[in-house]
Design a protein around this motif. Sequence first.
Motif, mmCIF file in Angstrom:
data_model
loop_
_atom_site.group_PDB
_atom_site.id
_atom_site.type_symbol
_atom_site.label_atom_id
_atom_site.label_comp_id
_atom_site.label_asym_id
_atom_site.label_seq_id
_atom_site.Cartn_x
_atom_site.Cartn_y
_atom_site.Cartn_z
ATOM 1 N N LEU A 26 0.862 -1.179 0.000
ATOM 2 C CA LEU A 26 0.000 0.000 0.000
ATOM 3 C C LEU A 26 0.896 1.226 0.000
ATOM 4 C CD1 LEU A 26 -2.927 1.025 0.302
ATOM 5 C CD2 LEU A 26 -2.596 0.911 2.766
ATOM 6 N N SER A 27 0.765 2.059 -1.028
ATOM 7 C CA SER A 27 1.658 3.218 -1.118
ATOM 8 C C SER A 27 1.120 4.401 -0.311
ATOM 9 C CB SER A 27 1.879 3.618 -2.577
ATOM 10 O OG SER A 27 0.672 4.002 -3.166
ATOM 11 N N LEU A 28 2.030 5.282 0.010
ATOM 12 C CA LEU A 28 1.753 6.426 0.870
ATOM 13 C C LEU A 28 0.760 7.405 0.241
ATOM 14 C CD1 LEU A 28 2.664 7.853 3.538
ATOM 15 C CD2 LEU A 28 4.373 9.007 2.159
ATOM 16 N N GLN A 29 0.939 7.713 -1.024
ATOM 17 C CA GLN A 29 0.123 8.727 -1.707
ATOM 18 C C GLN A 29 -1.383 8.462 -1.613
ATOM 19 O OE1 GLN A 29 1.350 11.454 -3.425
ATOM 20 N NE2 GLN A 29 -0.595 12.163 -4.254
ATOM 21 N N PRO A 30 -1.880 7.301 -2.056
ATOM 22 C CA PRO A 30 -3.326 7.072 -1.989
ATOM 23 C C PRO A 30 -3.864 7.025 -0.556
ATOM 24 C CG PRO A 30 -2.261 5.393 -3.349
ATOM 25 C CD PRO A 30 -1.194 6.215 -2.726
ATOM 26 N N LEU A 31 -3.060 6.493 0.343
ATOM 27 C CA LEU A 31 -3.492 6.418 1.741
ATOM 28 C C LEU A 31 -3.618 7.814 2.353
ATOM 29 C CD1 LEU A 31 -4.244 4.584 4.071
ATOM 30 C CD2 LEU A 31 -1.817 4.348 4.597
ATOM 31 N N ALA A 32 -2.661 8.669 2.089
ATOM 32 C CA ALA A 32 -2.696 10.045 2.601
ATOM 33 C C ALA A 32 -3.881 10.807 2.013
ATOM 34 C CB ALA A 32 -1.390 10.763 2.279
ATOM 35 N N SER A 33 -4.128 10.618 0.725
ATOM 36 C CA SER A 33 -5.270 11.293 0.082
ATOM 37 C C SER A 33 -6.585 10.806 0.667
ATOM 38 C CB SER A 33 -5.250 11.040 -1.423
ATOM 39 O OG SER A 33 -4.127 11.617 -2.001
ATOM 40 N N HIS A 34 -6.702 9.494 0.830
ATOM 41 C CA HIS A 34 -7.941 8.918 1.346
ATOM 42 C C HIS A 34 -8.227 9.376 2.779
ATOM 43 C CE1 HIS A 34 -11.244 6.080 1.331
ATOM 44 N NE2 HIS A 34 -10.864 5.705 2.535
ATOM 45 N N MET A 35 -7.185 9.465 3.586
ATOM 46 C CA MET A 35 -7.358 9.869 4.981
ATOM 47 C C MET A 35 -7.371 11.383 5.142
ATOM 48 S SD MET A 35 -5.198 7.048 7.099
ATOM 49 C CE MET A 35 -5.955 7.568 8.627
ATOM 50 N N ASN A 36 -7.041 12.084 4.053
ATOM 51 C CA ASN A 36 -7.031 13.543 4.063
ATOM 52 C C ASN A 36 -6.059 14.107 5.112
ATOM 53 O OD1 ASN A 36 -7.804 16.001 3.002
ATOM 54 N ND2 ASN A 36 -9.455 16.267 4.484
ATOM 55 N N ILE A 37 -4.863 13.522 5.143
ATOM 56 C CA ILE A 37 -3.806 14.039 6.008
ATOM 57 C C ILE A 37 -2.536 14.188 5.179
ATOM 58 C CG2 ILE A 37 -4.760 13.063 8.129
ATOM 59 C CD1 ILE A 37 -2.672 10.895 8.017
ATOM 60 N N SER A 38 -1.618 14.965 5.683
ATOM 61 C CA SER A 38 -0.388 15.227 4.928
ATOM 62 C C SER A 38 0.471 13.973 4.831
ATOM 63 C CB SER A 38 0.413 16.350 5.590
ATOM 64 O OG SER A 38 1.069 15.874 6.748
ATOM 65 N N HIS A 39 1.226 13.907 3.746
ATOM 66 C CA HIS A 39 2.144 12.785 3.549
ATOM 67 C C HIS A 39 3.167 12.723 4.675
ATOM 68 C CE1 HIS A 39 0.789 13.691 -0.614
ATOM 69 N NE2 HIS A 39 0.618 12.383 -0.605
ATOM 70 N N THR A 40 3.620 13.893 5.102
ATOM 71 C CA THR A 40 4.639 13.969 6.148
ATOM 72 C C THR A 40 4.132 13.379 7.454
ATOM 73 O OG1 THR A 40 5.485 15.992 5.123
ATOM 74 C CG2 THR A 40 6.177 15.546 7.377
ATOM 75 N N TYR A 41 2.925 13.784 7.846
ATOM 76 C CA TYR A 41 2.358 13.287 9.104
ATOM 77 C C TYR A 41 2.080 11.788 9.011
ATOM 78 C CZ TYR A 41 -0.357 13.212 13.400
ATOM 79 O OH TYR A 41 -0.817 12.932 14.671
ATOM 80 N N LEU A 42 1.503 11.357 7.912
ATOM 81 C CA LEU A 42 1.216 9.941 7.711
ATOM 82 C C LEU A 42 2.509 9.126 7.726
ATOM 83 C CD1 LEU A 42 -0.728 7.622 7.174
ATOM 84 C CD2 LEU A 42 -0.573 8.165 4.742
ATOM 85 N N SER A 43 3.538 9.643 7.112
ATOM 86 C CA SER A 43 4.825 8.963 7.078
ATOM 87 C C SER A 43 5.385 8.753 8.487
ATOM 88 C CB SER A 43 5.812 9.761 6.232
ATOM 89 O OG SER A 43 7.046 9.098 6.166
#
Length: 136
Positions: A26-43
Motif C-alpha cells: 500500500l503506497s503512501l500517496q493514496p493512503l494520505a489522500s484517502h485519509m485527508n492528512i499530509s504525507h509527512t504526518y502519515l509517514s
Amino acid sequence: MKYTKATNYALHIMAYIISREDSANLSLQPLASHMNISHTYLSKVLTQLVKAGLIQSTPGMNGGYCLRKKKEDISFWDVTQAIEGSASLFTCEMGEEKCRLQQVMRDAESCMESYLKDKKLYDVVREFPSQGTLEK
C-alpha cells in the motif's frame, strides 16, 4: 484520558491494511489522500508502526507498506503502544513513596492494558467490515 490523533490514524490504518483482500504493498500517496492528512504526518505514523514491527516498508517503484505481523495477532494494545509508548498515564507528584492513589490508577491501567491486548483489530474488522475502509 485521551489518546493522540496519531493513535487514531494508526488504528484506522491498521484496520484498513488488515481488511484488504490482497497482500500488495500500500503506497503512501493514496493512503494520505484517502485519509485527508499530509504525507509527512502519515509517514511519521507509518514509521512508528514499522519500528514496532507491525508493518514493513518496501522501497522502490512497487514499494509501500504491508503487514509484518500476522493480522489475526495484532491487538489494539500493539498499535496503541507503537504510537503512545509505555509510559504510565498517572504519576504521583506528591513525593509519597507508596502512594495509594497511584496504585489505584496503575490497577486501572492494568485492566485497560489487558482489555486492549485481548481485542484484536482483525476481529473488529471482520465483525464490522465497513470499519476497515477508513470511512470517517
